[in-house]
Design a protein around this motif. Structure first.
Motif, PDB file in Angstrom:
ATOM      1  N   GLY A 152      43.339  35.005  40.150  1.00  0.00           N
ATOM      2  CA  GLY A 152      43.642  35.184  38.732  1.00  0.00           C
ATOM      3  C   GLY A 152      44.773  34.291  38.264  1.00  0.00           C
ATOM      4  O   GLY A 152      44.724  33.695  37.184  1.00  0.00           O
ATOM      5  N   TYR A 201      45.957  42.532  41.181  1.00  0.00           N
ATOM      6  CA  TYR A 201      45.341  41.608  40.224  1.00  0.00           C
ATOM      7  C   TYR A 201      45.621  42.053  38.788  1.00  0.00           C
ATOM      8  O   TYR A 201      45.991  41.245  37.939  1.00  0.00           O
ATOM      9  N   PHE A 252      40.138  38.695  31.581  1.00  0.00           N
ATOM     10  CA  PHE A 252      39.905  38.991  32.998  1.00  0.00           C
ATOM     11  C   PHE A 252      39.134  40.302  33.069  1.00  0.00           C
ATOM     12  O   PHE A 252      39.513  41.287  32.441  1.00  0.00           O
TER      13      PHE A 252
END
Length: 125
Positions: free
Chosen positions: A10, A54, A31
């Motif tokens: 990411g 993440y 995302f």
């Protein structure tokens, strides 16, 4: 190791695509995660831990890039994205056009009210 891999992916993505957006002073990074982040199963513990890291990276990216005019958000799809034919096999699904519309709505939001996290769940049939 999995959490490093997920978070690093990411971060690298944001660094690569974010540079051009920052130069323009605008842009949107979305995302996406699935159900396991909010409804983990015992055998997914390593994966869920990685996805939690993440998610924190995405939150940090939203802070960093938001001040430069780039909208960063995290979307959780809590169900399969499918067409009507698949509905009977897997239960309620998210319609692709509805997911696309939600992403577009995020992209066109006014800077004064950006969404930083969104969860989409299929409705009951």
């Amino acid at each position: 190791i999995l959490s490093d891999y997920l978070a690093h992916g990411g971060l690298l993505s944001a660094q690569l695509i974010g540079q051009g957006m920052v130069r323009r002073g605008r842009g949107t990074m979305i995302f996406t995660d699935g159900t396991s982040l909010t409804r983990p199963r015992a055998w997914d513990v390593n994966y869920v831990a990685g996805k939690s890291v993440y998610k924190r990276v995405v939150d940090s990216l939203a802070d960093e890039f938001g001040s430069r005019g780039v909208h960063v958000t995290h979307v959780i799809l809590e169900g399969p994205v499918n067409d009507d034919d698949a509905h009977q096999e897997v239960g309620p699904t998210l319609a692709p056009v509805d997911v696309a519309n939600a992403y577009w709505d995020i992209h066109i939001q006014d800077r004064s009210e950006w969404t930083h996290s969104l969860t989409l769940r299929p409705g009951k049939p």
